[in-house]
Design an enzyme around this catalytic site. Structure first.
Site, PDB file in Angstrom:
ATOM      1  CE  LYS A  70       2.360  -1.712   2.088  1.00  0.00           C
ATOM      2  NZ  LYS A  70       1.348  -2.021   3.132  1.00  0.00           N
ATOM      3  CG  ASP A 107      -2.138  -0.087   3.677  1.00  0.00           C
ATOM      4  OD1 ASP A 107      -2.893  -0.887   3.098  1.00  0.00           O
ATOM      5  OD2 ASP A 107      -0.909  -0.258   3.764  1.00  0.00           O
TER       6      ASP A 107
END
Length: 278
Positions: A70, A107
């Site tokens: 990520k 997220d």
């Protein structure tokens, strides 16, 4: 990429077999009658850049990226969203028609949408939030809470130095509290969020009592294995508002699916059941 190819998307990680993202996106593909697929791609860190750059040539419109890629993916992107830059990680990548690569982090979006859906009327601006944990998920959640108007974040982590580092990146509204004094930090909170693995299946329990939290506080655990963690069970027993963690996964997938397949998907009970099915 060829317009004649079936649209593809997927998730890159290492390991990746545990991911529930294919269930999520394949459910939407079937629901909306879209001919395409979403697949898992197990890629070791040493092979990540080569594999990632090959994806558009294979017909991929985008991918989700998870641990441990990520952060790495940010340097490969042509454009990075403000929230991904602030968080320092991306989870949603879109390969655009002009050849550019757009990196985003959904997220925090998924976290807020989950709480709004699960606790009608909830707003981060209701009062202080207590956030447990200082990892990547915590970073996205703190950013989301601050952007939604939380007046103060009380941040606790087992390794205090990590919490202090993270707090330093977000400024004065984030206050570090000692892990041994978490329960003191419950006084007057509006939101409690566990971002640690404590309480997850196979992990040690989260040793905390909610008795000092206001009855009006909302309690959320981003863990969804088990779905009802001991923290959520205590919140339920105290008749507090609570929201489980699976909805964060469901909602964070929406922006990517829309970008890749051209449909804004719904999160509902059928989707939840499909993703949770054993």
């Amino acid at each position: 990429m060829s317009a004649n190819r079936l649209p593809l998307a997927g998730v890159l990680g290492w390991p990746i077999a545990h991911s529930r993202s294919p269930r999520l996106h394949r459910h939407w593909l079937a629901r909306y009658g879209i001919e395409g697929d979403y697949i898992t791609l197990g890629v070791e860190p040493r092979d990540f850049e080569a594999a990632f750059r090959a994806l558009p040539l294979l017909g991929f419109r985008g991918v989700n990226v998870t641990i441990p890629h990520k952060e790495t993916v940010l340097r490969l992107a042509t454009k990075v969203s403000d929230r991904a830059a602030l968080i320092g990680a991306a989870n949603t990548i879109t390969f655009r028609e002009d050849g550019s690569i757009y990196a985003d982090n959904t997220d925090g979006y998924g976290f807020l949408e989950n709480l709004r859906a699960g606790a009608a009327g909830w707003k981060a601006s209701e009062g202080p939030a207590l956030v447990l944990g200082a990892g990547g998920a915590s970073r996205a959640i703190i950013s989301a809470l601050l952007s939604d108007g939380a007046p103060e974040i009380r941040l606790a982590n087992r390794t205090r130095s990590r919490a202090e580092f993270l707090a330093g990146e977000f400024g004065g509204r984030v206050k570090v509290v000692d892990w041994l004094h978490i329960e003191d930090a419950l006084d007057g909170v509006a939101t409690v969020v566990n971002t640690t693995s404590l309480g997850m299946t196979g992990q040690p329990p989260l040793q905390i009592s909610l008795k000092r939290a206001p009855k009006t506080a909302l309690v959320n655990d981003i863990v969804y294995s088990p779905l009802m963690t001991p923290l959520l069970e205590e919140a339920q027993s105290r008749r507090m508002r609570w929201v489980d963690g699976i909805g964060m996964l469901l909602h964070q997938g929406r922006p990517g699916f829309e970008a890749w397949f051209g449909v804004a998907p719904e999160v509902d009970a059928d989707l939840r059941a499909a993703v949770l099915a054993e």
